[in-house]
Motif scaffolding. Structure first.
Motif, PDB file in Angstrom:
ATOM      1  N   MET A  38      36.542  42.071  40.615  1.00 47.58           N
ATOM      2  CA  MET A  38      37.194  41.511  39.617  1.00 47.58           C
ATOM      3  C   MET A  38      36.199  40.043  39.681  1.00 47.58           C
ATOM      4  O   MET A  38      35.686  39.430  40.262  1.00 47.58           O
ATOM      5  CB  MET A  38      38.615  40.874  39.616  1.00 47.58           C
ATOM      6  CG  MET A  38      39.200  40.659  41.109  1.00 47.58           C
ATOM      7  SD  MET A  38      40.810  40.765  41.304  1.00 47.58           S
ATOM      8  CE  MET A  38      40.843  42.318  41.514  1.00 47.58           C
ATOM      9  N   SER A  39      36.698  39.725  38.382  1.00 48.56           N
ATOM     10  CA  SER A  39      36.121  38.667  38.177  1.00 48.56           C
ATOM     11  C   SER A  39      37.614  36.919  38.724  1.00 48.56           C
ATOM     12  O   SER A  39      38.044  37.829  39.463  1.00 48.56           O
ATOM     13  CB  SER A  39      36.455  37.812  36.850  1.00 48.56           C
ATOM     14  OG  SER A  39      35.251  36.434  36.794  1.00 48.56           O
ATOM     15  N   LEU A  40      36.383  36.144  38.848  1.00 52.33           N
ATOM     16  CA  LEU A  40      37.407  34.711  39.815  1.00 52.33           C
ATOM     17  C   LEU A  40      38.024  34.053  38.866  1.00 52.33           C
ATOM     18  O   LEU A  40      37.808  34.473  37.658  1.00 52.33           O
ATOM     19  CB  LEU A  40      36.560  34.490  41.224  1.00 52.33           C
ATOM     20  CG  LEU A  40      35.898  34.880  41.776  1.00 52.33           C
ATOM     21  CD1 LEU A  40      34.998  34.495  43.249  1.00 52.33           C
ATOM     22  CD2 LEU A  40      37.027  35.707  43.266  1.00 52.33           C
ATOM     23  N   LEU A  41      39.313  33.474  39.393  1.00 57.85           N
ATOM     24  CA  LEU A  41      39.388  32.334  38.427  1.00 57.85           C
ATOM     25  C   LEU A  41      39.655  31.266  38.541  1.00 57.85           C
ATOM     26  O   LEU A  41      40.330  31.216  39.834  1.00 57.85           O
ATOM     27  CB  LEU A  41      40.983  33.673  38.260  1.00 57.85           C
ATOM     28  CG  LEU A  41      42.303  32.541  37.010  1.00 57.85           C
ATOM     29  CD1 LEU A  41      41.477  31.714  35.901  1.00 57.85           C
ATOM     30  CD2 LEU A  41      43.068  32.872  37.257  1.00 57.85           C
ATOM     31  N   ILE A  42      40.043  29.899  38.699  1.00 58.59           N
ATOM     32  CA  ILE A  42      40.349  28.756  39.225  1.00 58.59           C
ATOM     33  C   ILE A  42      41.871  28.097  38.752  1.00 58.59           C
ATOM     34  O   ILE A  42      42.192  28.471  37.613  1.00 58.59           O
ATOM     35  CB  ILE A  42      38.948  27.408  38.494  1.00 58.59           C
ATOM     36  CG1 ILE A  42      37.952  27.982  39.497  1.00 58.59           C
ATOM     37  CG2 ILE A  42      39.551  26.144  38.989  1.00 58.59           C
ATOM     38  CD1 ILE A  42      36.454  27.065  38.831  1.00 58.59           C
TER      39      ILE A  42
ATOM     40  N   ALA B 233      28.562  30.921  35.095  1.00 61.90           N
ATOM     41  CA  ALA B 233      29.488  31.442  34.977  1.00 61.90           C
ATOM     42  C   ALA B 233      30.843  30.220  34.511  1.00 61.90           C
ATOM     43  O   ALA B 233      31.792  30.000  34.289  1.00 61.90           O
ATOM     44  CB  ALA B 233      30.109  32.846  36.170  1.00 61.90           C
ATOM     45  N   ILE B 234      30.760  29.111  36.264  1.00 63.20           N
ATOM     46  CA  ILE B 234      31.437  28.216  35.823  1.00 63.20           C
ATOM     47  C   ILE B 234      31.460  26.771  34.951  1.00 63.20           C
ATOM     48  O   ILE B 234      29.402  26.347  34.995  1.00 63.20           O
ATOM     49  CB  ILE B 234      32.049  28.137  38.013  1.00 63.20           C
ATOM     50  CG1 ILE B 234      32.041  29.259  38.170  1.00 63.20           C
ATOM     51  CG2 ILE B 234      32.851  26.636  37.672  1.00 63.20           C
ATOM     52  CD1 ILE B 234      31.893  28.531  40.694  1.00 63.20           C
TER      53      ILE B 234
ATOM     54  N   PRO C  47      34.677  35.379  33.071  1.00 65.77           N
ATOM     55  CA  PRO C  47      34.415  36.870  33.226  1.00 65.77           C
ATOM     56  C   PRO C  47      33.478  37.635  32.800  1.00 65.77           C
ATOM     57  O   PRO C  47      32.707  37.757  34.247  1.00 65.77           O
ATOM     58  CB  PRO C  47      35.858  37.002  32.227  1.00 65.77           C
ATOM     59  CG  PRO C  47      36.546  35.810  32.503  1.00 65.77           C
ATOM     60  CD  PRO C  47      35.797  34.788  32.203  1.00 65.77           C
ATOM     61  N   HIS C  48      32.944  37.602  32.418  1.00 64.48           N
ATOM     62  CA  HIS C  48      31.652  38.251  31.495  1.00 64.48           C
ATOM     63  C   HIS C  48      30.675  37.554  32.653  1.00 64.48           C
ATOM     64  O   HIS C  48      29.286  38.538  32.345  1.00 64.48           O
ATOM     65  CB  HIS C  48      31.814  38.459  30.363  1.00 64.48           C
ATOM     66  CG  HIS C  48      30.715  37.243  29.673  1.00 64.48           C
ATOM     67  ND1 HIS C  48      31.049  36.352  28.805  1.00 64.48           N
ATOM     68  CD2 HIS C  48      29.476  36.627  29.360  1.00 64.48           C
ATOM     69  CE1 HIS C  48      30.678  35.107  28.523  1.00 64.48           C
ATOM     70  NE2 HIS C  48      29.881  35.614  28.422  1.00 64.48           N
TER      71      HIS C  48
ATOM     72  N   ASP D 218      43.958  39.461  35.576  1.00 69.06           N
ATOM     73  CA  ASP D 218      43.607  40.195  34.415  1.00 69.06           C
ATOM     74  C   ASP D 218      41.978  40.624  33.789  1.00 69.06           C
ATOM     75  O   ASP D 218      42.070  41.130  33.385  1.00 69.06           O
ATOM     76  CB  ASP D 218      43.731  39.139  33.159  1.00 69.06           C
ATOM     77  CG  ASP D 218      45.132  38.841  33.475  1.00 69.06           C
ATOM     78  OD1 ASP D 218      45.782  38.831  33.157  1.00 69.06           O
ATOM     79  OD2 ASP D 218      44.867  37.412  32.864  1.00 69.06           O
ATOM     80  N   VAL D 219      41.362  40.242  35.280  1.00 69.87           N
ATOM     81  CA  VAL D 219      39.750  41.245  35.443  1.00 69.87           C
ATOM     82  C   VAL D 219      39.117  42.117  36.993  1.00 69.87           C
ATOM     83  O   VAL D 219      38.878  41.055  37.410  1.00 69.87           O
ATOM     84  CB  VAL D 219      38.511  40.263  34.684  1.00 69.87           C
ATOM     85  CG1 VAL D 219      37.069  40.872  34.850  1.00 69.87           C
ATOM     86  CG2 VAL D 219      39.003  39.361  33.425  1.00 69.87           C
ATOM     87  N   ARG D 220      39.417  43.404  36.683  1.00 71.76           N
ATOM     88  CA  ARG D 220      39.851  43.754  37.372  1.00 71.76           C
ATOM     89  C   ARG D 220      38.737  44.968  38.077  1.00 71.76           C
ATOM     90  O   ARG D 220      38.337  45.611  36.812  1.00 71.76           O
ATOM     91  CB  ARG D 220      41.038  44.989  37.895  1.00 71.76           C
ATOM     92  CG  ARG D 220      41.986  44.068  37.990  1.00 71.76           C
ATOM     93  CD  ARG D 220      42.909  45.283  39.137  1.00 71.76           C
ATOM     94  NE  ARG D 220      44.489  44.157  39.492  1.00 71.76           N
ATOM     95  CZ  ARG D 220      44.652  43.522  40.380  1.00 71.76           C
ATOM     96  NH1 ARG D 220      43.956  43.381  41.025  1.00 71.76           N
ATOM     97  NH2 ARG D 220      45.507  42.123  40.195  1.00 71.76           N
TER      98      ARG D 220
END
Length: 83
Positions: free
Chosen positions: A1-5, A23-24, A35-36, A64-66
């Motif tokens: 999954m994507s990561l989230l801050i 990505a950041i 996320p992509h 939300d992004v698994r």
């Protein structure tokens, strides 16, 4: 999954240069992860580098992004293959 801050981010600027996928980015109030572009560093490193350097542990898996490791590797291959 994507990561989230999370909103606990203190804008310390250490995570952005560590991301091998770009990505950041700086958001309106805190850093954000696209996320992509996030592969959790699969294909580059054994562990997510942003998580390794974050001084307050505000980077978490994005619920939300698994994605599986195989999906993350596929994303890495797409991001690193030049057409």
């Amino acid at each position: 999954m994507s990561l989230l801050i999370t909103d606990e981010c203190i804008n310390c600027d250490v995570c952005e240069p560590e991301c091998p996928n770009g990505a950041i980015t700086q958001g309106a109030e805190i850093y954000e992860i696209t996320p992509h572009k996030c592969t959790e560093c699969v294909g580059h490193y054994d562990t997510p580098q942003c998580v390794e350097v974050c001084p307050i542990d505000c980077i978490i898996p994005d619920p939300d992004v698994r994605e599986s490791k195989a999906e993350l590797m596929h994303k890495y291959e797409i991001l690193t293959t030049k057409s």
